[in-house]
Design a protein around this motif. Structure first.
Motif, short mmCIF file in Angstrom:
data_model
loop_
_atom_site.label_atom_id
_atom_site.label_comp_id
_atom_site.label_asym_id
_atom_site.label_seq_id
_atom_site.Cartn_x
_atom_site.Cartn_y
_atom_site.Cartn_z
N PRO A 73 0.78 -1.23 -0.20
CA PRO A 73 0.00 -0.18 -0.50
C PRO A 73 1.04 0.94 0.33
O PRO A 73 2.25 1.38 0.53
N ASP A 84 -2.12 7.89 2.87
CA ASP A 84 -3.44 7.32 1.79
C ASP A 84 -4.17 8.55 2.06
O ASP A 84 -5.28 8.30 1.51
N THR A 126 -3.85 -6.57 -2.24
CA THR A 126 -2.76 -5.63 -2.66
C THR A 126 -2.48 -7.09 -3.19
O THR A 126 -1.12 -7.48 -3.71
#
Length: 1286
Positions: free
Chosen positions: A753, A757, A788
């Motif tokens: 990730p 964010d 993911t």
């Protein structure tokens, strides 16, 4: 005795026609005075006037006349009399016998009146005669001279006879058309009589059996008056219906009847085209006064006809000649004269014959007049002094009394004198004197003198609340006077402020409590004059004992204004800023004696201002200033942001407006950390105006996130509040993805990730790929991927590719990541297909197969054949070199051994997955051992309810045909209880109606020679459980009751799944459910009503349902109020008592413990995990697990770590924490690792299991269904491993 003449007679003795209202309030007939010469026959016979029925004695009271039917006879013609001169009228009453046929059939008291029938017949109905009296009806015939006109018929309206134009004599004999009628009335109202002031009811009944709705009923008086509009105090109409007898009852009630209520009434009933009516009479009798006044209404009273042998003739001419004009109507009614006016015209034409009085030499004057209080002498001269003389007043004889000097009678020769002393209004009457059979009459008028004012009213000046008494004296005692105020009569009722009294000639007007409204001009009026005076009422001087005070009041606190003034009874008005204050639910205005108070229960900002109290009638006023202060407040609730957090996208403008309040207006300071935000800031600034403050950020940045503090201050206090501002943005791009595995047209890629964010949770990722030589990227997914990892597919084999990632949050899509390293898809071929055993010898096994379905760009180099001994894992390569053929023979095998064979396809990418035989091959003559294919649902306990049918089919395999045997608990099964049928491939066990005795373990054995296979099937027959054994009340406190019970003896052959607890108030014993599916054997029932006494009962529950009966507590629980002793209640009861008591000096108080509410929130936790399951292809399979979490979690099912979404082959259920995944008719493709994942705000949890789908088909059937050979081989290998583990 005849009555004296009326007042309207002329002085010369000739009466004039006059009209005056009678007792019924209806205009009477014109009174006509005629002088009639008697016929010669009447003079010769010396007949006297007849006033009563011929059957009455001479001195008896006149009886009410019988109703008769009037029939007019034809006049004789001129030829019969021989002369055209008028002849005297001869009237006689003759009784004629009539047969019953002369009366119309159906005629009675309730017959409908024909529209063209004369009024006399309609208003005087005759009762239906009895059979023995049918011939006794009377008819009156009137013989008229030839020159008389036809007799008109007499009509009546509202019981008053009227004279009108009648029917021609030649039309009397014509038949009368009667309209058709239907008999609706089963009971009709009857005629009746009653005294004045009495009550009476008339009842009519209609049968409703054949009627679809209520009939219409109307009541009439006379011919036209509808009584529906006259209902009120004296007349009431009532309708009732009896549902049992189906009868409508209609009633007319007359209450406190008056004289004018007498007359003829009619009741009409109408229903669609049906009609019925009934007439009846009402007679209202007057009180006995001794008067001989004749009331024509008495003639309407119905009597039964009297049967007489003969009736003497009556001379009506003499009766009319000697009767007074007011008696003409009665005589016409008694003797059936229908044309009274025509008869009187005939009589008026007869020449008058003066008859000299034999008794009086000089009669009384027609009228006399005297002043009130004077005396009058009435003198009459007798022709014969020896005749007895009697004096009458209004028809009543005047008798002399020795103690009364009112009337004095004197005798002077032939003169007879009556002196009336001290004349009053009561002496104004008609007087008459009778001498033998003759009489003369006169009228006395008493003239009243006017009342004069002797002493007038004097003016008065006073103040309010004082007593005013106005006095006036008049000339006569007991005189009638009238008090006036400003020209309007003063009300003197019971509730009036004015009182009027008199003492002799003095008259008083009294006002006990004077007010300013009493000011005015008062006057008294008498018949002889008036007197007036002015009354002035002024206010008393105002004194202020306590003035209003200026105040400061906190917002929401009560506001009380108080003042005291004199006089105390003076009202006043309150004003705020010049506006009148009206009392309401919040504002109370109190006035008690001198005290005036204004109270506001809860003050508001609008209550600030200048308050003024103005006493009514005074120019003075009391004033005070009221100031409402309010501590500052920040109203963050109006923002509607959770946790006071404001989220905004970076780059946008933020203007945060927050309402504030406070009186006076507070000072506002915005702070972020220790830095104060000024109003003059450039990009970030704070502003305050009116009732709100605002924070403005022109272009938001990530650094603007944080806590902002607001501080408000005024003289009433200080307030602070905090607001969180969160600036969100798109996320940073992820790092370059990794491609660890590459296939022929697919690859497996993973990534991490993004580090940032954007302040918003990640929603997912977009994947793009492109050929290395190309610059055009292609989006691979249109739905966001939350994981993911991803497997791109449909790539061209041998072409290099690159992939990249986009991160997505609620704000938007990030920039793309760096491309991955280039990779080239190159895959091995698929596994060979349709691998089968072609031949088996004692030392060789020959197999054959088909090429792979997918070879790919790398091509196919050959096949590699391997085998291993059953039970081992050492695979031996049979062909050292690749073979291009699809058939191969393995040699050098040991006889009697079992081997497994597999084949691989080889190309440049490597060996393909192996295709393995499904079963081991015995190196000898082939015998197929038996194998029982137990269905999935029979691997677990098979449960059925009592009474249901059991039909189980268990398939098996084996050659030759196996021998099947069944045992229950090691004993043979009786065929009478259980039916068993065996075929070549399955065995069926059937129970038509299951009983609990059929429960148990059934063992199935399949044998082929020395090969045996067994399976055990557990059948459980369940029923409803019994009730709990004992339910007791463990404790009672406050509004709570603790219950304890023991499980039931009979659980219905199934585990108890829960209990249902119900409660009932002892007063009503109505049961209400407290809780269902409760698993423990103790519970606390809460929120019980104080003062009620409760019983409890409990049902047990298993998979079949609730027990048929419940166990009830033997004792009841009484919820006692605080402070009530348990000894005050009945025995054998539990009482709610406090846990601890203290005894202060003032009494007993209850100390209650404080308990913290339990936090039931918890992260998901699986209480029952998934279990590795075997499924048979073509039969539905289910995966079950249970999870506990609060709040309710979101459940996600995954296969091989990929979420199952919108796949029609799967159905997902979740009930009470039990999660179920149903796989419809699974195939070998559906095998794999299944995961159940539960997520809520506190965390997540997951459980895994492995599902293996066993073929329910033979190798040939799988091939026919199109299953690839490599899947069939994989399935056979897995099945062998499972069998080895067993």
């Amino acid at each position: 005795m005849p009555e004296p003449t009326k007042k309207d007679e002329t002085p010369n003795g000739q009466p004039e026609e006059s009209v005056a209202p009678d007792s019924n309030g209806v205009l009477p007939l014109p009174e006509i005075s005629l002088e009639v010469s008697p016929p010669p026959e009447a003079v010769a016979e010396g007949q006297e006037p007849v006033e009563t029925d011929g059957t009455q004695p001479e001195h008896a009271e006149p009886a009410e006349p019988e109703p008769v039917q009037a029939v007019a006879a034809q006049e004789p013609g001129p030829a019969e009399n021989g002369s055209n001169q008028p002849q005297p009228v001869e009237v006689g009453v003759k009784e004629q016998a009539e047969s019953g046929n002369t009366t119309e059939k159906g005629e009675g008291p309730c017959s409908p009146r024909p529209p063209d029938e004369d009024d006399a017949a309609a208003t005087t109905p005759s009762p239906t005669p009895r059979p023995e009296e049918a011939n006794t009806l009377k008819k009156l015939s009137i013989e008229l001279p030839n020159d008389s006109v036809p007799l008109p018929e007499m009509g009546r309206k509202d019981s008053v006879w009227s004279l009108g134009e009648g029917q021609a004599p030649e039309d009397l004999d014509k038949p009368i058309d009667t309209p058709p009628r239907s008999t609706l009335l089963i009971e009709s109202p009857q005629s009746a009589s009653m005294p004045v002031g009495g009550d009476i009811s008339f009842v009519a009944k209609v049968e409703a059996k054949d009627l679809l709705r209520k009939p219409t009923v109307k009541w009439f008086k006379g011919k036209w008056m509808d009584l529906a509009s006259k209902t009120g105090k004296h007349l009431q109409l009532k309708e009732t219906f009896d549902r049992q007898t189906k009868i409508h009852t209609f009633e007319m009630h007359i209450i406190k009847a008056k004289e004018n209520y007498a007359g003829n009434y009619r009741c009409e009933v109408t229903y669609k085209d049906k009609f019925d009516s009934c007439s009846f009479d009402l007679e209202v009798k007057e009180a006995e006064t001794g008067s001989q006044n004749i009331d024509i209404r008495s003639a309407f009273k119905r009597r039964e006809p009297k049967q007489e042998d003969e009736t003497p003739d009556v001379d009506v001419w003499d009766i009319l000649k000697n009767a007074r004009p007011d008696q003409y109507e009665k005589i016409a009614f008694m003797y059936g004269i229908t044309d009274l006016r025509g008869l009187l015209r005939r009589m008026k034409k007869i020449p008058k014959q003066e008859k000299k009085s034999e008794a009086f030499a000089k009669k009384l004057e027609p009228a006399y007049q005297v002043d009130k209080g004077g005396k009058i002498r009435l003198v009459v001269d007798l022709a014969d002094p020896t005749v007895d003389l009697k004096w009458y007043k209004n028809g009543q004889e005047i008798r002399p009394s020795p103690n009364q000097r009112k009337y004095i009678f004197e005798h002077k020769g032939t003169q007879r004198i009556m002196v009336i002393n001290n004349c009053s209004v009561n002496d104004d009457a008609a007087y008459s004197v009778a001498a033998g059979d003759e009489k003369c009459a006169t009228e006395l008028f008493v003239k009243e003198l006017p009342v004069k004012i002797v002493k007038g009213v004097e003016p008065v000046k006073t103040t309010v609340n004082e007593r005013i008494e106005l006095e006036c004296e008049v000339s006569e005692e007991g005189a009638q006077v009238k008090w006036m105020k400003n020209g309007v009569e003063v009300p003197t009722g019971v509730r009036s402020r004015y009182r009027v009294k008199s003492e002799g000639t003095k008259h008083f007007l009294v006002i006990d409590d004077a007010s300013r409204e009493d000011t005015g001009t008062y006057s008294i009026m008498a018949s002889g004059g008036t007197s007036e005076a002015h009354v002035q009422v002024d206010l008393k001087p105002l004194k202020i004992y306590q003035d209003l005070q200026d105040m400061k009041v906190m917002l929401g606190q009560p506001l009380k204004l108080h003042c005291e003034i004199y006089p105390g009874n003076v009202p006043g008005r309150w004003y705020r800023n010049g506006q009148l204050i009206q009392p309401n639910d919040r504002i109370t205005i109190i006035h008690r004696n001198k005290v005036h108070r204004l109270e506001i229960e809860s003050s508001s900002l609008h209550d600030s201002g200048d308050y003024t109290f103005v006493p009514e009638g005074y120019s003075q006023s009391l004033s005070a200033k009221i100031h409402i202060i309010d501590p500052p407040r920040v109203h963050l609730d109006s923002l509607n942001f959770p946790d006071n957090m404001v989220t905004i996208v970076a780059g946008n403008k933020l203007r945060l407006e927050i309402p504030i309040s406070g009186e006076p207006a507070p000072r506002v300071v915005w702070m972020k950390g220790e830095r104060v935000i000024l109003e003059s800031g450039h990009r970030v600034r704070a502003e305050t105006y009116g009732d709100q403050t605002s924070l403005t950020i022109d272009i938001t940045e990530r650094e603007d996130s944080g806590n902002y503090k607001i501080v408000l201050q005024n003289e009433a206090g200080e307030a602070t509040a905090s607001v969180k501002i969160k600036v969100v943005d798109i996320p940073d791009p992820p790092e370059a993805p990794l491609v660890p595995v590459v296939g022929g047209d697919w690859c497996s890629m993973t990534w991490e990730p993004p580090k940032y964010d954007g302040g918003s949770p990640m929603l997912g990722y977009f994947i793009e790929r492109k050929k290395k030589q190309s610059s055009r990227w292609m989006r691979l997914n249109f739905d966001l991927i939350k994981e993911t990892s991803f497997e791109p597919k449909k790539m061209i084999e041998g072409v290099p590719y690159e992939v990249r990632i986009f991160a997505v949050n609620a704000i938007g899509v990030s920039k793309p990541s760096e491309p991955s390293k280039a990779f080239t898809p190159l895959a091995v071929t698929s596994e060979p297909t349709m691998l089968v055993v072609d031949d088996v010898t004692d030392d060789t096994v020959t197999v054959k197969w088909r090429p792979p379905e997918t070879i790919g760009a790398a091509g196919l180099d050959g096949y590699l054949v391997e085998y291993c001994i059953e039970g081992g894992n050492d695979w031996v390569v049979s062909n050292k070199e690749l073979t291009e053929k699809t058939k191969y023979t393995i040699t050098g095998l040991t006889p009697g051994s079992k081997i497994l064979v597999r084949v691989r396809a080889i190309n440049a990418a490597g060996p393909s997955p192996p295709r393995t035989l499904q079963h081991a091959v015995l190196v000898k003559e082939v015998i197929e051992p038996p194998k029982i294919r137990v269905p999935r649902h029979l691997k677990q306990t098979y449960t059925r309810r009592v009474g249901e049918a059991v039909n189980l089919v268990v398939p098996f395999m084996g050659k030759p045909r196996p021998k099947v045997t069944w045992l229950k608990e090691g004993k043979p099964i009786e065929p009478t209880h259980v039916s068993i049928r065996n075929t070549d491939c399955d065995s069926i066990i059937f129970i038509r109606k299951a009983e609990r005795s059929h429960s148990g373990k059934y063992e199935m054995t399949v044998q082929v020679e020395n090969h045996v296979d067994t399976a055990i099937i557990d059948i459980q027959i369940v029923d409803l459980p019994g009730p709990p054994q004992c339910v007791t009340i463990e404790d009672v406190w406050g509004g709570n009751v603790a219950l304890v019970w023991t499980p039931p003896k009979d659980n219905g052959n199934a585990p108890i799944t829960g209990y249902t607890i119900q409660k009932a108030d002892k007063k009503t014993m109505e049961w209400f459910t407290c809780i269902e599916q409760y698993h423990r054997t103790c519970i606390t029932i809460t929120e019980l009503v104080v003062g009620n006494e409760y019983f409890f009962r409990i049902y047990s529950e298993n998979m079949c349902g609730l027990s048929e009966a419940a166990t009830v507590t033997k004792k009841s629980a009484l919820i006692v109020k605080e402070g009530i002793s348990p000894h005050d209640t009945a025995q054998h009861q539990y009482h709610a008592q406090p846990h601890s008591f203290t005894l202060p000096p003032t009494g007993m108080q209850l100390k209650t413990h404080e308990f913290n509410d339990r936090d039931f929130k918890e992260a998901p936790k699986f209480t029952q995990p998934l279990i590795n399951t075997f499924a048979i292809a073509g039969y539905n399979a289910t995966l079950n697990c249970s999870v506990r979490a609060n709040p309710r979690p979101k459940v996600i099912w995954m296969k091989n770590k990929i979420a199952i979404l919108d796949d029609p082959r799967y159905r997902m259920f979740s009930n009470q924490g039990v999660c179920t995944l149903e796989i419809r008719k699974p195939s070998p493709y559906d095998g794999g690792m299944y995961t159940c994942k539960a997520i809520n705000d506190l965390g997540e949890a997951q459980v895994d299991c492995k599902l293996e789908v066993k073929g329910g088909f033979t190798f040939y059937e799988l091939m026919q269904r199109g299953v690839p050979l490599h899947l069939i081989d994989k399935y056979i290998n897995e099945h062998k491993i499972v069998e080895q583990e067993k």
